[in-house]
Write an enzyme that holds these catalytic residues in place. Structure first.
Site, PDB file in Angstrom:
ATOM      1  CB  CYS A  58      -3.566  -1.253   5.358  1.00 42.90           C
ATOM      2  SG  CYS A  58      -2.431  -0.750   6.676  1.00 42.90           S
ATOM      3  CE  LYS A  60      -6.837   1.120   4.278  1.00 41.95           C
ATOM      4  NZ  LYS A  60      -5.664   1.946   4.674  1.00 41.95           N
ATOM      5  CD  GLU A 109      -2.532   1.187   2.728  1.00 50.09           C
ATOM      6  OE1 GLU A 109      -1.945   0.765   3.746  1.00 50.09           O
ATOM      7  OE2 GLU A 109      -3.673   1.672   2.774  1.00 50.09           O
TER       8      GLU A 109
END
Ligand SMILES: *[C@@H]1O[C@H](CO)[C@@H](O)[C@H](O)[C@H]1NC(C)=O
Ligand SMILES: *[C@@H]1O[C@H](CO)[C@@H](O)[C@H](O)[C@H]1NC(C)=O
Length: 503
Positions: free
Chosen positions: A219, A186, A83
């Site tokens: 993440c 995300k 990321e």
């Protein structure tokens, strides 16, 4: 006492590690992840022209190109980059604009940016990644910024941002011929001013010829229900995880939680992190339920990237996911509330661990049988330990049940054995990287959730594979491990109580 109860496994075919799962096929494939020391824009708050932003990203793309080549030479069929690995951090909504490209939806439109570069303007990064996949004949997964215009509406209930565009933190996947096959926005942002949360959680996976289906998360997503658990419930058992994760001992170090998630969910995880000393970012790996290939830099190591390549088994569709299965158990230790308590139970103290008020009891002798409760949530530990001579390392058993509220809000139930940072009880729960005391232990808790992630971390960031982890009726989860090779830093059962997150 011999434990001969029937154990119930709630969300994996075989949750008792140390036994081999009947892998659904003999297929294997070669995966690569790259921990990248991202070349940063020194002043991310100043907007750059598209040309300058591209010039910056090309420095990182050049490293990706090199690593894709090295991975391909080792037979890799897929490579994952971290990321923020192309643009870096700390942009504002406007200062990132030169870095963004519009990424077409691969579910609506077939596009190979390498061979059809003229189809869309302003797509240089996608073109380069696509050509990288083609040139090295492997799948490339990278993270970049996506800008999508949305109709400006006066309707106050419209979720379109007031400036008329969505900006997403996005994973893109290019097939080995360069075709864009997946785009994932995300869901769970972590202090990212430049980006928006998508209006709906996106459940994105893609099919490969060599290993079946892979799901995408990014993440902070790894701690939350959407899209992660939904992907698992659909039967996806291989997850790709670009991350930029700041390490936090004793419970959420990168490799510790990556390992825990893969074990607890019985899935493969391909995790690529950023490498940055200043931001305490390191820790990447290729994790299957059976083995792990990982890297975690130690303090003093040069600040540099690291390529990991491993051949791993294809995990088949978990048709049994969500079902209950019986496993006979043969552990010889006392169980749950049958255990005799220590004759002199030590007193409970409260100490802060990762910003949460844990209840702790200290480990007093070289062996014992302890219990600690936080409210109605209780953890038990049977242990034998071997301190090195003239070492006086202090250990404690901790329990916490509640909502974590610092830097994110999420409900947890945690049982953990930790080495305390100093000789005082008040240091229990603080960060420490090293230990010398080896252990045999059985750690267990009575959880109010099916989602419990087990891990054993020993001195200097080394993972051990717990001998057994089992789930039995009534919410009990038991982790048994003997003869740790390193000094124990943390043994943990990290329960996520997703259904209480919004309470
Ligand atoms: C981003 O900003 C935070 C807070 O201002 C700071 O601590 C951090 O070091 C910054 N990161 C980078 C990469 O500059
Ligand atoms: C790309 O930009 C050029 C110059 O502005 C324009 O002529 C062309 O039509 C654009 N192509 C596409 C596919 O939008």
């Amino acid at each position: 006492m011999l434990l001969d109860v029937v154990l119930w496994v709630a969300f994996a075919s075989n949750w008792a590690f140390g036994q081999t799962e009947a892998i659904t096929s003999d297929l294997t494939y070669v995966a690569a992840v790259y921990e990248h020391r991202v070349i940063l824009n020194p002043d991310p708050h100043i907007p750059l022209s598209r040309l300058d932003a591209l010039q910056h990203m090309r420095k990182n793309l050049a490293v990706f190109e090199e690593q894709a080549d090295l991975a391909a030479r080792q037979g890799a069929q897929i490579i994952v980059f971290p990321e923020d690995g192309l643009h870096g951090f700390n942009f504002s909504r406007s200062s990132i604009s030169g870095y963004l490209e519009t990424i077409p939806d691969p579910e609506k439109e077939k596009w190979n940016p390498c061979t059809e570069s003229e189809k869309f303007n302003n797509t240089e990064v996608q073109q380069q990644l696509s050509c990288m996949a083609r040139r090295h004949n492997l799948y490339v997964v990278a993270n970049m910024g996506d800008v999508q215009p949305c109709p400006l509406q006066t309707d106050p209930t419209s979720s379109c941002p007031t400036d008329g565009r969505w900006q997403f933190n996005t994973n893109v996947v290019f097939r080995s011929d360069g075709l864009l096959v997946a785009r994932y926005h995300k869901q769970n942002l972590y202090f990212e001013d430049a980006f928006d949360t998508p209006p709906q959680p996106e459940i994105i996976s893609f099919e490969t010829t060599f290993a079946g289906r892979f799901g995408l998360i990014t993440c902070f997503d790894i701690l939350f229900y959407e899209p992660k658990v939904t992907l698992l419930e659909m039967g996806v058992r291989q997850l790709i995880f670009p991350t930029a994760w700041m390490n936090q001992l004793p419970l959420l170090d990168t490799i510790q939680f990556q390992r825990a998630f893969s074990l607890g969910s019985h899935v493969t995880l391909l995790a690529a992190n950023i490498r940055s000393d200043r931001l305490i970012m390191t820790g990447s790996g290729i994790y299957t339920p059976f083995a792990a290939t990982y890297h975690h830099a130690q303090s003093g190591d040069p600040e540099e990237g690291r390529l990991l390549v491993a051949r791993i088994p294809v995990l088949g569709v978990a048709t049994e996911y969500g079902q209950v299965q019986r496993i006979a158990a043969d552990l010889s230790y006392c169980h749950h509330d049958d255990c005799p308590s220590d004759p002199t139970p030590s007193s409970t103290i409260t100490s802060t661990m990762m910003h949460d008020p844990f209840k702790f009891v200290l480990l007093a002798n070289t062996e014992g049988n302890l219990k600690v409760c936080d409210g109605a949530f209780c953890c038990r530990l049977q242990f034998k330990r071997s301190p090195k001579s003239n070492s006086d390392e202090l250990y404690a058993l901790g329990a916490f049940a509640g909502t974590h509220t610092v830097n994110g809000r999420y409900a947890v139930q945690v049982c953990a054995v930790v080495r305390c940072a100093g000789p005082e009880a008040s240091s229990c729960g603080q960060e420490i990287e090293e230990a010398e005391t080896t252990f045999d232990f059985v750690l267990e808790g009575e959880f109010g959730t099916n989602y419990v992630y087990p891990s054993v971390l020993v001195s200097r960031y080394i993972l051990e594979q717990p001998e057994r982890v089992e789930k039995s009726t009534g919410g009990w989860v038991t982790m048994k491990h003997s003869n740790t090779e390193g000094g124990l830093v943390t043994a943990c059962l990290y329960g996520r109580v997703y259904h209480l997150d919004n309470k």
